[in-house]
Design a protein around this motif. Structure first.
Motif, PDB file in Angstrom:
ATOM      1  N   CYS A   1       1.213   3.652  -6.322  1.00 42.04           N
ATOM      2  CA  CYS A   1      -0.089   4.130  -5.843  1.00 42.04           C
ATOM      3  C   CYS A   1      -0.931   2.986  -5.305  1.00 42.04           C
ATOM      4  O   CYS A   1      -1.207   2.020  -6.012  1.00 42.04           O
ATOM      5  CB  CYS A   1      -0.825   4.852  -6.972  1.00 42.04           C
ATOM      6  N   THR A   2      -1.349   3.085  -4.054  1.00 45.34           N
ATOM      7  CA  THR A   2      -2.253   2.074  -3.510  1.00 45.34           C
ATOM      8  C   THR A   2      -3.652   2.215  -4.096  1.00 45.34           C
ATOM      9  O   THR A   2      -4.466   1.303  -3.984  1.00 45.34           O
ATOM     10  CB  THR A   2      -2.327   2.167  -1.976  1.00 45.34           C
ATOM     11  N   SER A   3      -3.927   3.353  -4.729  1.00 50.21           N
ATOM     12  CA  SER A   3      -5.239   3.570  -5.338  1.00 50.21           C
ATOM     13  C   SER A   3      -5.415   2.773  -6.630  1.00 50.21           C
ATOM     14  O   SER A   3      -6.514   2.709  -7.175  1.00 50.21           O
ATOM     15  CB  SER A   3      -5.439   5.058  -5.653  1.00 50.21           C
ATOM     16  N   GLY A   4      -4.331   2.195  -7.140  1.00 53.78           N
ATOM     17  CA  GLY A   4      -4.426   1.427  -8.389  1.00 53.78           C
ATOM     18  C   GLY A   4      -4.665   2.287  -9.603  1.00 53.78           C
ATOM     19  O   GLY A   4      -5.332   1.860 -10.555  1.00 53.78           O
ATOM     20  N   ALA A   5      -4.114   3.493  -9.614  1.00 52.29           N
ATOM     21  CA  ALA A   5      -4.336   4.422 -10.726  1.00 52.29           C
ATOM     22  C   ALA A   5      -3.364   4.126 -11.860  1.00 52.29           C
ATOM     23  O   ALA A   5      -2.154   4.276 -11.707  1.00 52.29           O
ATOM     24  CB  ALA A   5      -4.168   5.856 -10.255  1.00 52.29           C
ATOM     25  N   MET A   6      -3.902   3.734 -13.008  1.00 52.31           N
ATOM     26  CA  MET A   6      -3.050   3.603 -14.181  1.00 52.31           C
ATOM     27  C   MET A   6      -2.524   4.980 -14.568  1.00 52.31           C
ATOM     28  O   MET A   6      -3.199   5.992 -14.400  1.00 52.31           O
ATOM     29  CB  MET A   6      -3.822   2.984 -15.343  1.00 52.31           C
ATOM     30  N   GLY A   7      -1.300   5.012 -15.089  1.00 51.52           N
ATOM     31  CA  GLY A   7      -0.712   6.260 -15.523  1.00 51.52           C
ATOM     32  C   GLY A   7       0.048   7.004 -14.443  1.00 51.52           C
ATOM     33  O   GLY A   7       0.594   8.077 -14.703  1.00 51.52           O
ATOM     34  N   TYR A   8       0.120   6.455 -13.222  1.00 49.34           N
ATOM     35  CA  TYR A   8       0.798   7.150 -12.127  1.00 49.34           C
ATOM     36  C   TYR A   8       2.317   7.101 -12.250  1.00 49.34           C
ATOM     37  O   TYR A   8       3.018   8.098 -12.038  1.00 49.34           O
ATOM     38  CB  TYR A   8       0.379   6.545 -10.781  1.00 49.34           C
TER      39      TYR A   8
ATOM     40  N   ILE B   1      -1.379  -9.456  15.622  1.00 45.92           N
ATOM     41  CA  ILE B   1      -1.011  -8.572  14.516  1.00 45.92           C
ATOM     42  C   ILE B   1      -0.829  -7.170  15.084  1.00 45.92           C
ATOM     43  O   ILE B   1      -1.745  -6.622  15.707  1.00 45.92           O
ATOM     44  CB  ILE B   1      -2.094  -8.532  13.420  1.00 45.92           C
ATOM     45  N   LEU B   2       0.357  -6.618  14.874  1.00 46.87           N
ATOM     46  CA  LEU B   2       0.609  -5.230  15.244  1.00 46.87           C
ATOM     47  C   LEU B   2       0.624  -4.420  13.954  1.00 46.87           C
ATOM     48  O   LEU B   2       1.576  -4.481  13.177  1.00 46.87           O
ATOM     49  CB  LEU B   2       1.941  -5.109  15.979  1.00 46.87           C
ATOM     50  N   ALA B   3      -0.446  -3.703  13.676  1.00 48.58           N
ATOM     51  CA  ALA B   3      -0.596  -2.919  12.449  1.00 48.58           C
ATOM     52  C   ALA B   3      -0.166  -1.494  12.740  1.00 48.58           C
ATOM     53  O   ALA B   3      -0.829  -0.768  13.492  1.00 48.58           O
ATOM     54  CB  ALA B   3      -2.037  -2.960  11.959  1.00 48.58           C
ATOM     55  N   LEU B   4       0.961  -1.089  12.151  1.00 51.08           N
ATOM     56  CA  LEU B   4       1.573   0.191  12.466  1.00 51.08           C
ATOM     57  C   LEU B   4       1.530   1.119  11.257  1.00 51.08           C
ATOM     58  O   LEU B   4       2.299   0.972  10.307  1.00 51.08           O
ATOM     59  CB  LEU B   4       3.023  -0.034  12.911  1.00 51.08           C
ATOM     60  N   GLY B   5       0.581   2.053  11.248  1.00 49.40           N
ATOM     61  CA  GLY B   5       0.476   3.035  10.180  1.00 49.40           C
ATOM     62  C   GLY B   5      -0.376   2.617   9.003  1.00 49.40           C
ATOM     63  O   GLY B   5      -0.787   3.464   8.211  1.00 49.40           O
ATOM     64  N   VAL B   6      -0.620   1.327   8.841  1.00 54.36           N
ATOM     65  CA  VAL B   6      -1.426   0.847   7.711  1.00 54.36           C
ATOM     66  C   VAL B   6      -2.908   0.958   8.040  1.00 54.36           C
ATOM     67  O   VAL B   6      -3.317   0.818   9.192  1.00 54.36           O
ATOM     68  CB  VAL B   6      -1.077  -0.614   7.341  1.00 54.36           C
ATOM     69  N   ARG B   7      -3.708   1.181   6.986  1.00 50.51           N
ATOM     70  CA  ARG B   7      -5.158   1.258   7.189  1.00 50.51           C
ATOM     71  C   ARG B   7      -5.794  -0.120   7.288  1.00 50.51           C
ATOM     72  O   ARG B   7      -6.938  -0.248   7.696  1.00 50.51           O
ATOM     73  CB  ARG B   7      -5.826   1.999   6.026  1.00 50.51           C
ATOM     74  N   LEU B   8      -5.053  -1.156   6.879  1.00 52.05           N
ATOM     75  CA  LEU B   8      -5.622  -2.502   6.762  1.00 52.05           C
ATOM     76  C   LEU B   8      -6.783  -2.473   5.771  1.00 52.05           C
ATOM     77  O   LEU B   8      -7.907  -2.900   6.065  1.00 52.05           O
ATOM     78  CB  LEU B   8      -6.072  -3.036   8.123  1.00 52.05           C
ATOM     79  N   GLY B   9      -6.479  -1.981   4.572  1.00 54.02           N
ATOM     80  CA  GLY B   9      -7.471  -1.921   3.515  1.00 54.02           C
ATOM     81  C   GLY B   9      -7.577  -3.242   2.772  1.00 54.02           C
ATOM     82  O   GLY B   9      -6.964  -4.255   3.131  1.00 54.02           O
ATOM     83  N   GLU B  10      -8.332  -3.215   1.689  1.00 56.75           N
ATOM     84  CA  GLU B  10      -8.637  -4.436   0.945  1.00 56.75           C
ATOM     85  C   GLU B  10      -7.383  -5.154   0.456  1.00 56.75           C
ATOM     86  O   GLU B  10      -7.274  -6.376   0.545  1.00 56.75           O
ATOM     87  CB  GLU B  10      -9.536  -4.087  -0.247  1.00 56.75           C
ATOM     88  N   MET B  11      -6.408  -4.414  -0.089  1.00 57.92           N
ATOM     89  CA  MET B  11      -5.244  -5.055  -0.680  1.00 57.92           C
ATOM     90  C   MET B  11      -4.307  -5.641   0.373  1.00 57.92           C
ATOM     91  O   MET B  11      -3.723  -6.704   0.173  1.00 57.92           O
ATOM     92  CB  MET B  11      -4.484  -4.051  -1.556  1.00 57.92           C
ATOM     93  N   THR B  12      -4.153  -4.961   1.494  1.00 59.83           N
ATOM     94  CA  THR B  12      -3.259  -5.456   2.540  1.00 59.83           C
ATOM     95  C   THR B  12      -3.875  -6.632   3.292  1.00 59.83           C
ATOM     96  O   THR B  12      -3.143  -7.415   3.899  1.00 59.83           O
ATOM     97  CB  THR B  12      -2.892  -4.312   3.504  1.00 59.83           C
ATOM     98  N   THR B  13      -5.173  -6.772   3.252  1.00 62.20           N
ATOM     99  CA  THR B  13      -5.828  -7.872   3.981  1.00 62.20           C
ATOM    100  C   THR B  13      -6.329  -8.979   3.059  1.00 62.20           C
ATOM    101  O   THR B  13      -7.090  -9.840   3.499  1.00 62.20           O
ATOM    102  CB  THR B  13      -7.018  -7.335   4.798  1.00 62.20           C
ATOM    103  N   GLY B  14      -5.904  -8.961   1.787  1.00 61.47           N
ATOM    104  CA  GLY B  14      -6.367  -9.999   0.873  1.00 61.47           C
ATOM    105  C   GLY B  14      -7.868 -10.004   0.720  1.00 61.47           C
ATOM    106  O   GLY B  14      -8.513 -11.061   0.782  1.00 61.47           O
ATOM    107  N   GLY B  15      -8.432  -8.809   0.497  1.00 60.00           N
ATOM    108  CA  GLY B  15      -9.886  -8.711   0.375  1.00 60.00           C
ATOM    109  C   GLY B  15     -10.587  -8.997   1.685  1.00 60.00           C
ATOM    110  O   GLY B  15     -11.686  -9.567   1.711  1.00 60.00           O
ATOM    111  N   TYR B  16      -9.970  -8.587   2.790  1.00 58.81           N
ATOM    112  CA  TYR B  16     -10.508  -8.754   4.137  1.00 58.81           C
ATOM    113  C   TYR B  16     -10.675 -10.223   4.515  1.00 58.81           C
ATOM    114  O   TYR B  16     -11.567 -10.581   5.294  1.00 58.81           O
ATOM    115  CB  TYR B  16     -11.839  -7.998   4.294  1.00 58.81           C
TER     116      TYR B  16
END
Length: 569
Positions: free
Chosen positions: A416-423, A275-290
């Motif tokens: 928004c990757t933060s999941g903010a409603m209203g964005y 896996i070459l992860a370029l610029g992504v934090r590899l957070g919960e959503m991108t990793t399917g809850g790790y």
């Protein structure tokens, strides 16, 4: 330099940084700044919004679209707390943003004066805070220094939000301090030895996958990324809500790695040997809850390239970690010489074929949101900006919009990757005011829209739709907080509580704000309504009435209930 109020000097400093538009809600704590906007009204404009949360979201969208800090002004206390949602969004999305907050006068500090707060405590800079830095300007002569530092900090390393606090009396103090030069981000470049090691890992791979996203990208970096992928024939996935990082129509595009991921792509992430992860934090959503990439030591070989040193090694013990901004990282990667023959051609072709197959969906009646999104993309200009907040409705947008890649038209996805409603809605209004030549389509849910729908007034008041572009809101109304209901039906089948919504006549509401409006509850009626929305005139809201049992583009409530029964819940 001739002395002028510090509030005027602040506006001059923003102009020197290339800022032409600021968003905010006016307050008595920074009247001297508002007077500075009047003094320089031919060079910079202040957009007065209807709520600080909406203003902060517009500034966050500004940061995404332009790559330089979005600017938001709010007053002390309630203004700052309302705007904090925009800071959180900018932090999680790695978006440069500067929030200027009016503060009580210096001689009233620490008395719990009217609306007084301690913003250093409130926004607590750090890796899990709301801001990269919080500064309070105590001396008018140092104001230009603080502004320059705010711009540098917001853009350096991992981009993000900063806060500058402005005591009321400081802003009225005369200062002759000159403004400072335009700030530019310093780019870290990958070490040559690390690049050689990365190339060796690629040569040893048989099933590599590149996942790109995060902040700090520009058009040239996106072009370099595409050349690197083409040189090495790498399948490319985009991180959660960064789908416009890579051209979705490119034969190497594998799909978005986020919520509602294509199951075949999820399996491909697991099956990859590199896996070459370029610029992504590899957070919960991108990793399917790790679960797709397991911490701390993934099953796959992992190369993690990120602009923030604090991010590298924080969750994953990668095999190779490189600190570099995306502008330099992508250009460095494209210099890596690829061999004449690569063993993963079938792997890359299958990844794109899986993505293409996932664009097909079973028909849903009477209103098929898959067809709605596909119709929008067929009729809207190719440089259209798409925005959304949080909610189940966004699944259709993520699955069926084919983003052109920011190397073609700039950012086209504001989400928004933060999941903010209203964005999504204020982001759309901000985009329409900042780039009036582009059409902006917001897809909102009923719960999502009513969190910031009052910014319809801002769109009308400041002339959205006066340029060549059009501003359109597609409001998906299923009478519920759909995501929450979906989770309820999975965890507590048949026991719906607190997720039903009682909605107004959205079309009538839009007309009251001066918008055009249409009501659609059948698939066949949508195309004509959307075509009319693209015609000259006021912005348009299309109220889409959806059956509440249609929860996502892949799943119905009945399927969720059946799965719950099978699991014994």
């Amino acid at each position: 330099m001739t002395p002028r109020p510090a509030g005027h000097a602040l506006v001059e400093a923003l102009i020197a940084q290339g800022v032409h538009t600021c968003f905010g809600v006016p307050g008595e704590s920074y009247l001297a700044v508002l007077d500075g906007f009047h003094e320089h009204r031919d060079e910079i404009r202040f957009i007065a919004c209807r709520q600080e949360g909406g203003a902060a979201f517009m500034a966050e969208a500004q940061g995404k679209l332009g790559g330089r800090p979005g600017i938001c002004f709010v007053t002390r206390g309630p203004g700052a707390t309302n705007a904090s949602i925009g800071l959180h969004t900018a932090f999680q999305d790695s978006t440069p943003l500067i929030l200027f907050i009016g503060q009580v006068a210096s001689d009233q500090r620490d008395r719990e004066a009217f609306q007084e707060l301690d913003y250093r405590q409130m926004f607590s800079p750090g890796t899990l805070g709301l801001a990269k830095w919080v500064g309070e300007v105590q001396h008018a002569d140092r104001l230009p220094e603080y502004v320059a530092r705010a711009f540098h900090t917001a853009m350096q390393g991992r981009p993000g939000p900063v806060v500058v606090v402005l005591p009321e009396d400081m802003l009225t103090t005369p200062t002759a301090a000159p403004v400072l030069p335009r700030a530019e981000a310093v780019q870290a470049w990958p070490a040559p030895g690390a690049l050689r090691e990365l190339r060796a890992m690629l040569l040893a791979s048989r099933q590599p996958l590149l996942i790109a996203g995060g902040g700090g990208w520009d058009a040239e970096a996106a072009r370099a990324l595409q050349r690197f992928a083409e040189n090495w024939q790498l399948p490319v996935g985009c991180g959660f809500r960064f789908q416009d990082t890579f051209d979705n129509r490119h034969p190497l595009y594998a799909g978005d790695v986020g919520i509602g991921i294509n199951p075949k792509l999820a399996q491909r992430v697991k099956d990859a040997d590199l896996i070459l992860a370029l610029g992504v934090r590899l957070g919960e959503m991108t990793t399917g809850g790790y679960t797709l990439i397991e911490p701390p030591r993934p099953k796959q070989k992992l190369v993690h390239i990120h602009a923030g040193a604090e991010e590298l090694g924080r969750v994953y013990a990668a095999d190779l970690m490189l600190q570099a901004g995306m502008a330099s990282a992508a250009k460095a990667l494209e210099t890596l010489a690829a061999p004449a023959d690569l063993p993963w051609g079938d792997w890359a072709r299958a990844a794109h074929a899986d993505y293409e197959a996932n664009l097909e969906a079973a028909a849903v009646s009477p209103l098929d949101l898959a067809v709605v999104v596909q119709t929008v993309q067929r009729l809207a200009p190719p440089d259209t900006v798409y925005t959304n907040g949080a909610g189940n409705f966004s699944g259709w947008l993520h699955r069926f919009v084919r983003y052109p890649g920011l190397q073609h038209h700039g950012r086209s996805q504001l989400a928004c990757t933060s999941g903010a409603m209203g964005y999504g809605f204020p982001a759309a209004v901000g985009a329409a005011l900042l780039q009036p030549e582009r059409t902006v389509v917001n897809v909102a849910g009923d719960g999502d829209f009513l969190m910031n729908g009052q910014e319809m007034a801002t769109a009308i008041g400041y002339g959205a739709n006066r340029g060549a572009g059009r501003l359109v809101c597609l409001l998906v109304d299923n009478g519920s907080y759909g995501t929450i209901r979906m989770h309820q039906e999975r965890e507590y089948p048949g026991r719906v509580s607190g997720s039903d919504l009682h909605n107004p006549d959205f079309a009538a509401m839009a007309r009251a704000f001066g918008w055009r409006a249409a009501f659609v509850d059948r698939t066949e009626a949508f195309e004509a309504a959307f075509a009319e929305a693209l015609a000259p005139g006021a912005p348009t809201l299309i109220h889409l009435r959806l059956d509440p049992d249609v929860i996502t583009s892949r799943t119905t409530l009945q399927a969720i209930r059946d799965a719950a029964r099978r699991s014994g819940r």
